[in-house]
Write an enzyme that holds these catalytic residues in place. Structure first.
Site, PDB file in Angstrom:
ATOM      1  N   GLU A 380       0.792  -1.237   0.000  1.00 32.05           N
ATOM      2  CA  GLU A 380       0.000   0.000   0.000  1.00 32.05           C
ATOM      3  C   GLU A 380       0.825   1.289   0.000  1.00 32.05           C
ATOM      4  O   GLU A 380       0.471   2.259   0.665  1.00 32.05           O
ATOM      5  CB  GLU A 380      -0.945   0.007   1.217  1.00 32.05           C
ATOM      6  CG  GLU A 380      -1.916  -1.159   1.197  1.00 32.05           C
ATOM      7  CD  GLU A 380      -2.744  -1.277   2.471  1.00 32.05           C
ATOM      8  OE1 GLU A 380      -3.904  -1.650   2.370  1.00 32.05           O
ATOM      9  OE2 GLU A 380      -2.214  -1.020   3.566  1.00 32.05           O
TER      10      GLU A 380
HETATM   11  C1  TNX Z   1      -4.458  -3.928   4.650  1.00 35.50           C
HETATM   12  S1  TNX Z   1      -3.058  -6.363   4.030  1.00 35.50           S
HETATM   13  C2  TNX Z   1      -3.190  -3.744   5.171  1.00 35.50           C
HETATM   14  C3  TNX Z   1      -3.048  -3.255   6.550  1.00 35.50           C
HETATM   15  C4  TNX Z   1      -4.365  -3.083   7.234  1.00 35.50           C
HETATM   16  C5  TNX Z   1      -5.283  -4.206   6.828  1.00 35.50           C
HETATM   17  C6  TNX Z   1      -6.596  -4.205   7.540  1.00 35.50           C
HETATM   18  C7  TNX Z   1      -1.841  -5.394   4.140  1.00 35.50           C
HETATM   19  C8  TNX Z   1      -0.578  -5.898   3.760  1.00 35.50           C
HETATM   20  N1  TNX Z   1      -2.052  -4.126   4.557  1.00 35.50           N
HETATM   21  O1  TNX Z   1      -2.319  -2.055   6.558  1.00 35.50           O
HETATM   22  O2  TNX Z   1      -4.156  -3.081   8.593  1.00 35.50           O
HETATM   23  O3  TNX Z   1      -5.527  -4.118   5.452  1.00 35.50           O
HETATM   24  O4  TNX Z   1      -7.319  -5.353   7.248  1.00 35.50           O
END
Ligand code: TNX
Length: 588
Positions: A380
């Site tokens: 992300e």
């Molecule tokens: C996505 S899955 C994220 C996290 C959040 C999560 C909540 C991933 C690698 N990153 O930053 O906490 O969703 O479900």
């Protein structure tokens, strides 16, 4: 207080084809006196009247590779039981004794095989397994189910063999890890009251038969996000115990995120001191000193759990930027962040200082971490253009590899060049992912954490009071009903290192809430990682899992009493339907 259980020699008589007990164990051959005759007769009668063991050999979670029950071989632990162990297995025997002493009230001394003394009803032996014979079922394949004559599979790094006869229990393995897993199996075969922390009047029966067991995948883990909400060392150690019960062997700690930096770094002290002072919702935060972290690592290692530390880069870095504005793209400190959005922060990929920071942080973390993995995040980073992101990741991967550790990262790392041994953690919700499949063709291995099956922060149902639902609702069946070996198109089972169940903690604030989200889904994912695919069976799993409710209740573990599981009534009595905020222990 405890009842006087049936002595080992009073159990049902072994069948003619049952294993011959070692000399000195079992019924005396020729009682000399009338008194002895009367005692033997009374013991035999008591043995015949003894009810069957309340737990069945098939009830183990995760399902063992091979199970061969023998109802004539039920064993009852006597008050004077001794554990005899080969030297290298001593620590496991001490752990097993420590699990069994509180509820039984028995002294359970541990003695060395080599020391003189009576043969013991509980024996743990480290010995090389006999070589696998042609035609034996592979432990990770089919057919498994009942152990037939093909019970000589190589036990490998983590496998074990458990033999329960009327005269004793023997666990054999090639490694301490295998013995440990065998000891966890034995713990599950005793009545649920074995989890009590105070003595209980109970017949400590173990169902007779043979289990030969080894894991399907070498990597079986769970992740705890200690960045959104910080959890202290004691909380983390308790999570390690939960993992170890279900034969999970990796604890991934998500140590850094926008809301907090949770590990002290000597060369960049403000990361923890400043970056660690915040958390979601404006709480006090916290961080681990090197000694705290070492304590977690050592505690986990004694339970055959490897810690996988994650420093999430280049995104999810607001806390680091607050501490060191020089890492920020604009060179000015952002305000501390206590919300739950993602994807807005990143370290400056154009500044050499950023790479010095990456090298320093991973260098110190590598020195503190005996395990082979370092996780560099990678998820992300929405604000970093694709080409910049790829170049950053390739340098970061090289810096991690230079510490001598193996690179792990979320599957967003896929477009970057392969680096030796690289492992991607796949958290997608659609198994059609050509980018990940391509990275696997270039050499990557996968840890499977599909968001819509393995994410422990997803709600169970619409009315689950905490958690997310962006990947859908994950009830127990959804956590269980998928196959890590064939989940991502174009990724063969050989490229799958294993499974991991992540628990993100934006809405998880207490030990009870951690457990509420973990149980009963953690055992479901554990079974996918450990058990041969041929044992996969939802109907059977929910029945086996049901018997664990009373164990969790007795152990004071909070769980979600999912309506999908036929819990015995006693299991859910006293368990709150919703976790109470601020409580760490909701069960007597
Ligand atoms: C996505 S899955 C994220 C996290 C959040 C999560 C909540 C991933 C690698 N990153 O930053 O906490 O969703 O479900």
């Amino acid at each position: 207080m405890s009842t006087t259980p049936t002595a080992p020699e009073t159990g049902p008589q072994p069948r003619a084809d049952a294993p011959v007990p070692p000399p000195g164990v079992g019924l005396p051959a020729a009682p000399a006196t009338a008194a002895e005759l009367a005692r033997v007769a009374a013991d035999r009668a008591a043995g015949q009247l003894a009810p069957p063991a309340p737990v069945r050999l098939h009830d183990v979670v995760p399902a063992p590779a091979q199970v061969r029950p023998d109802p004539t071989g039920d064993f009852t632990l006597p008050p004077d039981a001794v554990l005899r162990v080969s030297a290298a297995g001593r620590h496991v025997a001490e752990q097993l004794a420590a699990w069994l002493r509180p509820a039984t009230g028995f002294p359970l001394p541990v003695t060395d095989h080599a020391e003189p003394g009576p043969d013991a009803p509980l024996t743990l032996t480290l010995s090389p397994a006999p070589p696998a014979r042609a035609g034996d079922a592979p432990a990770d394949g089919s057919p498994a189910g009942d152990a037939g004559p093909a019970d000589r599979v190589a036990l490998g790094e983590e496998g074990y063999r458990l033999d329960v006869t009327a005269t004793g229990v023997r666990i054999t393995a090639d490694t301490p890890a295998g013995l440990f897993h065998g000891a966890q199996t034995l713990r599950q075969l005793l009545p649920p009251a074995i989890e009590s922390v105070t003595p209980v009047a109970e017949r400590w029966a173990v169902p007779g038969g043979i289990i030969v067991d080894r894991p399907r995948f070498p990597y079986r883990g769970a992740m705890l996000d200690v960045a959104r909400h910080f959890f202290g060392v004691e909380e983390v150690l308790r999570v390690v115990d939960h993992l170890a019960r279900y034969k999970l062997n990796h604890l991934h700690l998500h140590l850094t995120d926008d809301q907090g930096w949770r590990i002290a770094v000597d060369s960049w002290p403000r990361l923890a001191e400043v970056g660690g002072a915040t958390g979601v919702g404006g709480g006090p935060g916290g961080w681990y000193t090197p000694d705290d972290y070492r304590r977690i690592v050592a505690y986990a290692a004694r339970r055959h759990v490897t810690v996988v530390p994650e420093i999430d880069l280049p995104g999810h870095t607001n806390a680091a930027l607050v501490a060191y504005p020089e890492l920020a793209p604009g060179k000015t400190a952002p305000p501390p962040y206590t919300g739950t959005d993602v994807g807005f922060s990143f370290v400056d990929p154009t500044d050499e200082r950023t790479y010095a920071f990456v090298a320093d942080v991973f260098g110190e973390l590598a020195a503190l971490t005996p395990g082979p993995w370092l996780h560099l995040g990678g998820d992300e980073a929405f604000k970093v253009p694709a080409e910049r992101y790829r170049a950053f990741v390739e340098r970061a991967q090289t810096l991690v590899a230079a510490t001598g550790k193996t690179v792990v990262g979320w599957h967003q790392l896929a477009p970057a060049a392969h680096v030796d041994g690289r492992v991607l953690q796949w958290w997608g919700t659609n198994g059609d992912d050509p980018g990940t499949a391509d990275a696997v063709r270039r050499g990557a291995r996968l840890i499977l954490s599909p968001g819509n099956h393995a994410y422990l922060d997803m709600k169970y149902a619409p009315d689950t009071p905490i958690g997310h639902d962006w990947a859908g609702l994950v009830d127990v069946r959804r956590a269980y009903d998928w196959d890590p070996g064939s989940h991502v198109h174009g990724v063969p089972v050989e490229a799958v290192l294993g499974v991991e169940a992540p628990l993100w903690t934006e809405s998880v604030t207490t030990r009870a809430e951690i457990e509420f989200m973990m149980f009963p889904r953690l055992p479901a994912v554990a079974e996918l990682g450990w058990s041969p695919r041929s044992t996969h069976d939802w109907a059977g799993f929910r029945e086996r899992l049901a018997g664990h409710g009373p164990r969790w209740t007795a152990a004071g573990i909070t769980f979600h009493p999912s309506p999908e599981i036929p819990w015995p009534h006693s299991a859910t009595a006293g368990i709150p339907r919703q976790p109470a905020h601020g409580h760490t222990d909701t069960v007597a």
